[in-house]
Design a protein around this motif. Sequence first.
Motif, short mmCIF file in Angstrom:
data_model
loop_
_atom_site.label_atom_id
_atom_site.label_comp_id
_atom_site.label_asym_id
_atom_site.label_seq_id
_atom_site.Cartn_x
_atom_site.Cartn_y
_atom_site.Cartn_z
N GLY A 424 1.36 -1.33 0.14
CA GLY A 424 -0.54 -0.58 -0.12
C GLY A 424 1.32 1.17 0.44
N VAL A 425 2.13 1.47 1.23
CA VAL A 425 2.94 2.42 1.21
C VAL A 425 2.94 2.14 -0.02
N SER A 426 3.88 1.53 -0.87
CA SER A 426 4.61 1.44 -2.48
C SER A 426 3.34 1.99 -3.53
N ARG A 427 2.77 2.07 -3.75
CA ARG A 427 1.50 2.23 -4.43
C ARG A 427 1.00 4.14 -4.07
N GLY A 428 1.30 4.38 -2.74
CA GLY A 428 1.04 5.57 -2.93
C GLY A 428 2.05 6.23 -3.34
N ASP A 453 -5.99 3.40 8.45
CA ASP A 453 -7.79 4.02 8.43
C ASP A 453 -8.10 1.72 9.12
N GLU A 454 -9.48 1.89 9.35
CA GLU A 454 -10.34 1.19 9.99
C GLU A 454 -9.68 -0.20 9.89
N ASN A 455 -9.66 -0.48 8.24
CA ASN A 455 -9.57 -1.28 8.02
C ASN A 455 -7.46 -2.60 7.66
N LEU A 456 -7.17 -0.83 8.28
CA LEU A 456 -4.89 -1.03 8.57
C LEU A 456 -5.13 -1.07 6.78
N CYS A 457 -5.52 -0.16 6.37
CA CYS A 457 -5.27 0.54 5.17
C CYS A 457 -4.51 1.59 5.38
N PRO A 458 -2.76 1.21 4.72
CA PRO A 458 -2.35 2.09 4.75
C PRO A 458 -2.29 3.59 4.24
N LYS A 459 -2.10 5.02 5.38
CA LYS A 459 -2.34 5.92 3.68
C LYS A 459 -0.38 6.94 4.54
N ILE A 460 -0.09 7.23 3.87
CA ILE A 460 1.11 8.79 3.60
C ILE A 460 0.44 9.84 3.93
N SER A 461 0.94 10.36 4.71
CA SER A 461 -0.02 11.53 5.27
C SER A 461 1.37 12.85 5.51
N ASP A 462 1.10 13.86 6.05
CA ASP A 462 1.87 14.73 6.51
C ASP A 462 3.65 15.48 5.17
N TYR A 509 11.80 5.01 2.05
CA TYR A 509 10.67 3.73 2.25
C TYR A 509 11.32 2.10 2.19
N GLY A 510 12.94 1.88 1.95
CA GLY A 510 13.11 1.11 2.24
C GLY A 510 13.72 0.76 3.91
N VAL A 591 9.97 -0.80 -7.43
CA VAL A 591 9.35 -1.57 -6.18
C VAL A 591 7.88 -2.53 -5.74
N ILE A 592 7.09 -2.32 -6.56
CA ILE A 592 6.05 -3.04 -6.99
C ILE A 592 5.78 -4.20 -7.20
N GLU A 593 6.50 -3.75 -8.64
CA GLU A 593 6.51 -5.21 -9.24
C GLU A 593 7.01 -6.73 -8.70
N MET A 594 8.52 -6.20 -7.47
CA MET A 594 8.96 -7.09 -7.15
C MET A 594 7.96 -7.76 -5.82
#
Length: 648
Positions: A424-428, A453-462, A509-510, A591-594
């Motif tokens: 999720g973070v890599s896609r963001g 979020d409530e489903n533990l979906c990661p979201k980049i902030s700040d 990210y790494g 990174v997503i592909e890997m």
Amino acid sequence: MVEGFLLMMFLLVSHLFVLGVMSRNFTIDNKCDYTVWPGILTMATDLSLSTTGFSLKKGESRVIYVPPSWTGRLWGRSLCSTSSTGNFSCATGDCGSGKIECSGAGASSPTTIIDFTLDGPNDEDYYDVTVSYGYNLPLVVVPRLSGSGRTCSTVGCVVNLNKTCPSELRVMGSSNKEQPIACMNACDKFGLPEFCCYGEYGTPEKCKPTLYSKNFKNECPLAYSYAYDDSNTTVRCSNLANYIITFCPNDISSASQPSKETNGRTKRVTAAALPIVIMIFVVIILRTKNERESDWNDQNVEAVVMLKRYSYTRIKKMTNSFAHVLGKGGFGIVYKGKLPDRGRDVAVKILKETEGNGEEFINEVASMSRTSHVNIVSLLGFCYERNKKAIIYEYMPKGSLDKFISKNMSTKRDWERLYDIAIGVSRGLEYLHNRCVTRIVHFDIKPQNILMDENLCPKISDFGLAKLCKNKESIISMLHMRGTFGYISPEMFSKNFGAVSHKSDVYSYGMVVLEMIGAKNIERVEYSGSNNSSKYFPDWVYKDCERGDISRTFGDSIITDEEEKIAKKLVLVALWCIQMNPSDRPPMIKVIEMLEGNLEALQVPPNPFLLSPGATVPETLGDSNETSTVLETLEDSNETSAFFNPSH
């Protein structure tokens, strides 16, 4: 003879009376910058319309008379043409009839669709706009009311979902393969029961919204997003309303004013004065506050103008006088609040009243206002009132990733969950770097800035340290170092390591991934020699990787074969991301592909620590000749050791 004529006139008058008085009318308005071919499908066989498809050029309108008890659907087709053999077809929304008239054929997915049931149960109209079949064009349905009765609401999808469509759902055009022309739904793409709501997932209790449908819902809250969307999405109207259907509306309110036809063309009337006045007002405020910073530019101001603005008094009421603190950071305090109109939970960040906050404020507001992605926190509004500044964004009930990591480490790790978070973070990040309207480099990726979020979906902030770039800009010139120790890339410390670019986010990210899998907390007695670099925890991970014993990094006493594969993949990807030379790091799309590929296809990366600060690497990435950075080379050994021994 006379009687026959009178009968014919009676029938004609009756027909005109029924058509003009008893029937409804749909005003179909095209505000797109291109031709749209509306298509119409009637569900009831005993009713018909005067047309089932036609051409509507830019700025044109057309009124269609509809029987009072009509049931059917309407959509827009785009990129249509007629072949040399006379076959008519469209790149999106095609009905397969081979002609402009659809003649009883429906739309092919992906297509934004309007469903109508006029004079249905309880003598009410039922209508909705759905993106559950995918998306191709923005559109809005606005009722034109007469008399009193139930309030009739506007529905639709105003934004261009093609711009924010996940890469795996994009439908690309044949002429311009760089621009998506439609966005598929997950069911058509993957064919899985959980996406299609069939089989064991064929009930509202079992079929839940997915990350894809949530992304659609966030973008288009007034549209159906999946098979069992909430009942509020379908609108009921008891006013015998006529309807305005607008393709490519500027906003919800502008859709209620159809274009006026003149000789088959439309003269579009726009209220341009108000946005200009607002923009001038905001420009004066922002430039008066701080004219010296380059980030205070017209693009940023324009982005702010498009957002909901709240007064500080309203912010205070929203947070119940700042009663509930969610967290504190370097730029201010975050409080829990509720929006005054809908009661929706929100997070309200109040920025500190210190010099220089103007830049961080405009950075964050301008950056986040340009984003729309399931893995990016949504910006809902702002406050700018003299020295009072606040940012309002969606509330994340599960807190930040660092808290999740801490809790996860206290028990047996949930490797599948960690993998989903990493994806999720890599896609963001990939969205910020490649698919946003303007490329955004975050410069402060760390667990504290990734919310759940409530489903533990990661979201980049700040986005306070973010940098807006030209889409094809590789190198970034900066006057000040940005980021948090422990996650800052080496080129941020010294240009001898390479050029500052979006690859700086890849490094951060790494480091986050290594922290997620627990590598940062593992002590290695055998590596505790006098050499400073051996104390750098990624070095331990790499040495285990060289020995073929990556599992020692994890610390879990019991781990399944599948979990070990996930863990090894995360380790290898993280080591690729933290290569000292930025040009050796993969872009986020790679990174997503890997991450999504097979473990066997992943190669062990080079030792990230063979490149020393004294080594010189090229300062140019890609084709850019811009200066990489004006940061001075670090000569102080204490500063250098701060990088190799990160702490925060």
